[in-house]
Design a protein around this motif. Structure first.
Motif, PDB file in Angstrom:
ATOM      1  N   GLY A 260      11.937  19.544   2.845  1.00  0.00           N
ATOM      2  CA  GLY A 260      11.239  18.274   2.922  1.00  0.00           C
ATOM      3  C   GLY A 260      10.251  18.181   4.060  1.00  0.00           C
ATOM      4  N   GLY A 261       9.667  17.029   4.140  1.00  0.00           N
ATOM      5  CA  GLY A 261       8.670  16.764   5.157  1.00  0.00           C
ATOM      6  C   GLY A 261       7.739  15.688   4.648  1.00  0.00           C
ATOM      7  N   TYR A 262       6.475  15.801   5.009  1.00  0.00           N
ATOM      8  CA  TYR A 262       5.478  14.812   4.600  1.00  0.00           C
ATOM      9  C   TYR A 262       4.335  15.463   3.836  1.00  0.00           C
ATOM     10  CZ  TYR A 262       7.652  11.214   7.422  1.00  0.00           C
ATOM     11  OH  TYR A 262       8.531  10.292   7.927  1.00  0.00           O
ATOM     12  N   LEU A 263       3.789  14.688   2.911  1.00  0.00           N
ATOM     13  CA  LEU A 263       2.610  15.060   2.126  1.00  0.00           C
ATOM     14  C   LEU A 263       1.647  13.879   2.152  1.00  0.00           C
ATOM     15  CD1 LEU A 263       4.407  16.257  -1.141  1.00  0.00           C
ATOM     16  CD2 LEU A 263       3.183  17.747   0.447  1.00  0.00           C
ATOM     17  N   LEU A 264       0.395  14.144   1.838  1.00  0.00           N
ATOM     18  CA  LEU A 264      -0.540  13.046   1.609  1.00  0.00           C
ATOM     19  C   LEU A 264      -0.125  12.345   0.321  1.00  0.00           C
ATOM     20  CD1 LEU A 264      -4.011  14.711   2.331  1.00  0.00           C
ATOM     21  CD2 LEU A 264      -2.624  13.311   3.873  1.00  0.00           C
ATOM     22  N   SER A 265      -0.296  11.048   0.265  1.00  0.00           N
ATOM     23  CA  SER A 265       0.070  10.313  -0.948  1.00  0.00           C
ATOM     24  C   SER A 265      -1.045  10.335  -1.991  1.00  0.00           C
ATOM     25  CB  SER A 265       0.440   8.869  -0.620  1.00  0.00           C
ATOM     26  OG  SER A 265      -0.677   8.220  -0.059  1.00  0.00           O
ATOM     27  N   ARG A 266      -2.247  10.700  -1.558  1.00  0.00           N
ATOM     28  CA  ARG A 266      -3.399  10.797  -2.457  1.00  0.00           C
ATOM     29  C   ARG A 266      -4.197  12.036  -2.069  1.00  0.00           C
ATOM     30  NH1 ARG A 266      -4.165   5.144  -0.631  1.00  0.00           N
ATOM     31  NH2 ARG A 266      -6.023   5.839   0.439  1.00  0.00           N
ATOM     32  N   PRO A 267      -5.103  12.471  -2.917  1.00  0.00           N
ATOM     33  CA  PRO A 267      -5.952  13.615  -2.561  1.00  0.00           C
ATOM     34  C   PRO A 267      -6.779  13.306  -1.307  1.00  0.00           C
ATOM     35  CG  PRO A 267      -6.143  13.129  -4.907  1.00  0.00           C
ATOM     36  CD  PRO A 267      -5.355  11.998  -4.293  1.00  0.00           C
ATOM     37  N   PRO A 268      -7.118  14.335  -0.527  1.00  0.00           N
ATOM     38  CA  PRO A 268      -7.903  14.135   0.693  1.00  0.00           C
ATOM     39  C   PRO A 268      -9.231  13.410   0.464  1.00  0.00           C
ATOM     40  CG  PRO A 268      -7.038  16.362   0.636  1.00  0.00           C
ATOM     41  CD  PRO A 268      -6.715  15.734  -0.685  1.00  0.00           C
ATOM     42  N   ALA A 269      -9.813  13.552  -0.705  1.00  0.00           N
ATOM     43  CA  ALA A 269     -11.082  12.886  -1.005  1.00  0.00           C
ATOM     44  C   ALA A 269     -10.913  11.374  -1.174  1.00  0.00           C
ATOM     45  CB  ALA A 269     -11.713  13.474  -2.263  1.00  0.00           C
ATOM     46  N   GLU A 270      -9.667  10.916  -1.280  1.00  0.00           N
ATOM     47  CA  GLU A 270      -9.399   9.492  -1.495  1.00  0.00           C
ATOM     48  C   GLU A 270      -8.832   8.786  -0.266  1.00  0.00           C
ATOM     49  OE1 GLU A 270      -7.014   8.969  -4.999  1.00  0.00           O
ATOM     50  OE2 GLU A 270      -8.313  10.274  -6.193  1.00  0.00           O
ATOM     51  N   ILE A 271      -8.717   9.492   0.844  1.00  0.00           N
ATOM     52  CA  ILE A 271      -8.199   8.889   2.077  1.00  0.00           C
ATOM     53  C   ILE A 271      -9.288   8.977   3.132  1.00  0.00           C
ATOM     54  CG2 ILE A 271      -6.476   9.011   3.919  1.00  0.00           C
ATOM     55  CD1 ILE A 271      -4.567  10.275   1.836  1.00  0.00           C
ATOM     56  N   THR A 272      -9.696   7.829   3.639  1.00  0.00           N
ATOM     57  CA  THR A 272     -10.752   7.813   4.651  1.00  0.00           C
ATOM     58  C   THR A 272     -10.167   7.729   6.056  1.00  0.00           C
ATOM     59  OG1 THR A 272     -11.031   5.412   4.760  1.00  0.00           O
ATOM     60  CG2 THR A 272     -12.297   6.594   3.044  1.00  0.00           C
ATOM     61  N   VAL A 273     -10.991   8.109   7.016  1.00  0.00           N
ATOM     62  CA  VAL A 273     -10.628   7.958   8.414  1.00  0.00           C
ATOM     63  C   VAL A 273     -10.362   6.474   8.698  1.00  0.00           C
ATOM     64  CG1 VAL A 273     -11.516   8.152  10.781  1.00  0.00           C
ATOM     65  CG2 VAL A 273     -11.847  10.030   9.154  1.00  0.00           C
ATOM     66  N   GLY A 274     -11.140   5.598   8.083  1.00  0.00           N
ATOM     67  CA  GLY A 274     -10.932   4.163   8.249  1.00  0.00           C
ATOM     68  C   GLY A 274      -9.561   3.722   7.770  1.00  0.00           C
ATOM     69  N   ASP A 275      -9.088   4.287   6.654  1.00  0.00           N
ATOM     70  CA  ASP A 275      -7.744   3.962   6.156  1.00  0.00           C
ATOM     71  C   ASP A 275      -6.691   4.289   7.213  1.00  0.00           C
ATOM     72  OD1 ASP A 275      -8.752   3.274   3.590  1.00  0.00           O
ATOM     73  OD2 ASP A 275      -8.440   5.325   2.831  1.00  0.00           O
ATOM     74  N   VAL A 276      -6.804   5.481   7.784  1.00  0.00           N
ATOM     75  CA  VAL A 276      -5.827   5.943   8.777  1.00  0.00           C
ATOM     76  C   VAL A 276      -5.892   5.069  10.029  1.00  0.00           C
ATOM     77  CG1 VAL A 276      -5.109   7.896  10.223  1.00  0.00           C
ATOM     78  CG2 VAL A 276      -5.945   8.317   7.887  1.00  0.00           C
ATOM     79  N   LEU A 277      -7.097   4.841  10.527  1.00  0.00           N
ATOM     80  CA  LEU A 277      -7.241   4.062  11.753  1.00  0.00           C
ATOM     81  C   LEU A 277      -6.779   2.627  11.579  1.00  0.00           C
ATOM     82  CD1 LEU A 277     -10.647   5.389  13.108  1.00  0.00           C
ATOM     83  CD2 LEU A 277      -8.331   5.959  13.893  1.00  0.00           C
ATOM     84  N   ARG A 278      -7.110   2.008  10.458  1.00  0.00           N
ATOM     85  CA  ARG A 278      -6.681   0.623  10.240  1.00  0.00           C
ATOM     86  C   ARG A 278      -5.161   0.530  10.134  1.00  0.00           C
ATOM     87  NH1 ARG A 278     -10.718   0.786   6.922  1.00  0.00           N
ATOM     88  NH2 ARG A 278     -12.636   0.026   7.828  1.00  0.00           N
ATOM     89  N   ALA A 279      -4.536   1.519   9.488  1.00  0.00           N
ATOM     90  CA  ALA A 279      -3.075   1.516   9.373  1.00  0.00           C
ATOM     91  C   ALA A 279      -2.424   1.573  10.754  1.00  0.00           C
ATOM     92  CB  ALA A 279      -2.607   2.696   8.521  1.00  0.00           C
ATOM     93  N   LEU A 280      -3.004   2.349  11.643  1.00  0.00           N
ATOM     94  CA  LEU A 280      -2.389   2.563  12.953  1.00  0.00           C
ATOM     95  C   LEU A 280      -2.904   1.638  14.049  1.00  0.00           C
ATOM     96  CD1 LEU A 280      -2.389   6.456  12.864  1.00  0.00           C
ATOM     97  CD2 LEU A 280      -0.396   4.952  12.662  1.00  0.00           C
ATOM     98  N   GLU A 281      -4.173   1.293  13.985  1.00  0.00           N
ATOM     99  CA  GLU A 281      -4.797   0.543  15.075  1.00  0.00           C
ATOM    100  C   GLU A 281      -5.055  -0.918  14.740  1.00  0.00           C
ATOM    101  OE1 GLU A 281      -5.736   1.818  18.025  1.00  0.00           O
ATOM    102  OE2 GLU A 281      -5.878   3.968  17.729  1.00  0.00           O
ATOM    103  N   GLY A 282      -5.070  -1.252  13.456  1.00  0.00           N
ATOM    104  CA  GLY A 282      -5.492  -2.595  13.071  1.00  0.00           C
ATOM    105  C   GLY A 282      -7.005  -2.628  13.048  1.00  0.00           C
ATOM    106  N   GLY A 283      -7.613  -3.627  13.656  1.00  0.00           N
ATOM    107  CA  GLY A 283      -9.069  -3.714  13.713  1.00  0.00           C
ATOM    108  C   GLY A 283      -9.659  -2.599  14.558  1.00  0.00           C
TER     109      GLY A 283
END
Length: 143
Positions: free
Chosen positions: A63-86
């Motif tokens: 086990g471990g972790y995988l992306l939930s969607r293909p890399p072309a469907e995940i933006t840097v903005g998605d990651v930053l908003r999830a972790l940083e908020g605004g």
């Protein structure tokens, strides 16, 4: 805009998962070792990213972790908003946050900064980062 360790490490971890491919769950320890992130901290970040629907956990010995969607469907903005908020100080853009809000000479400037930063990070996917990394390694892209 200055990224916190949370945002930087989250991008490193998601990029790492993108590099490993869709069929190879990555243990926290492996990601942490490759990316130089403290394991306990990475575990907290991955929990947030999983709840945001950007990563998925796989249980078991392999086990471990995988992306939930293909890399072309995940933006840097998605990651930053999830972790940083605004991404940009948005207090002065919130209605009623300041008694000068509608007379403030900097409010429109901050709105443009906010929109510009969001446009940039939403325009960069993990796939773009993978492609840029390959071009850098080939010497086709200067850093």
């Amino acid at each position: 805009m200055k990224l916190s360790a949370k945002g930087r490490y989250g991008i490193y971890a998601m990029f790492d998962l993108a590099q490993q491919g869709p069929d190879a769950p990555q243990p926290i320890k492996a990601i942490a070792d490759r990316q130089g992130i403290p394991e306990a901290y990475l575990e907290q970040l991955m929990a947030v990213l999983r709840r945001a629907g950007l990563a998925q956990g796989v249980r078991g010995a392999q086990g471990g972790y995988l992306l939930s969607r293909p890399p072309a469907e995940i933006t840097v903005g998605d990651v930053l908003r999830a972790l940083e908020g605004g991404l940009v100080q948005e207090e002065c853009l919130t209605d009623g946050a300041c008694d000068r809000a509608y007379k403030c000479p900097t409010r429109l400037m901050w709105r443009k900064v906010h929109e510009g930063v969001n446009d940039i990070v939403d325009g960069i996917t993990l796939k773009d980062m993978l492609d840029d990394r390959q071009r850098m390694l080939k010497g086709e892209l200067a850093t």
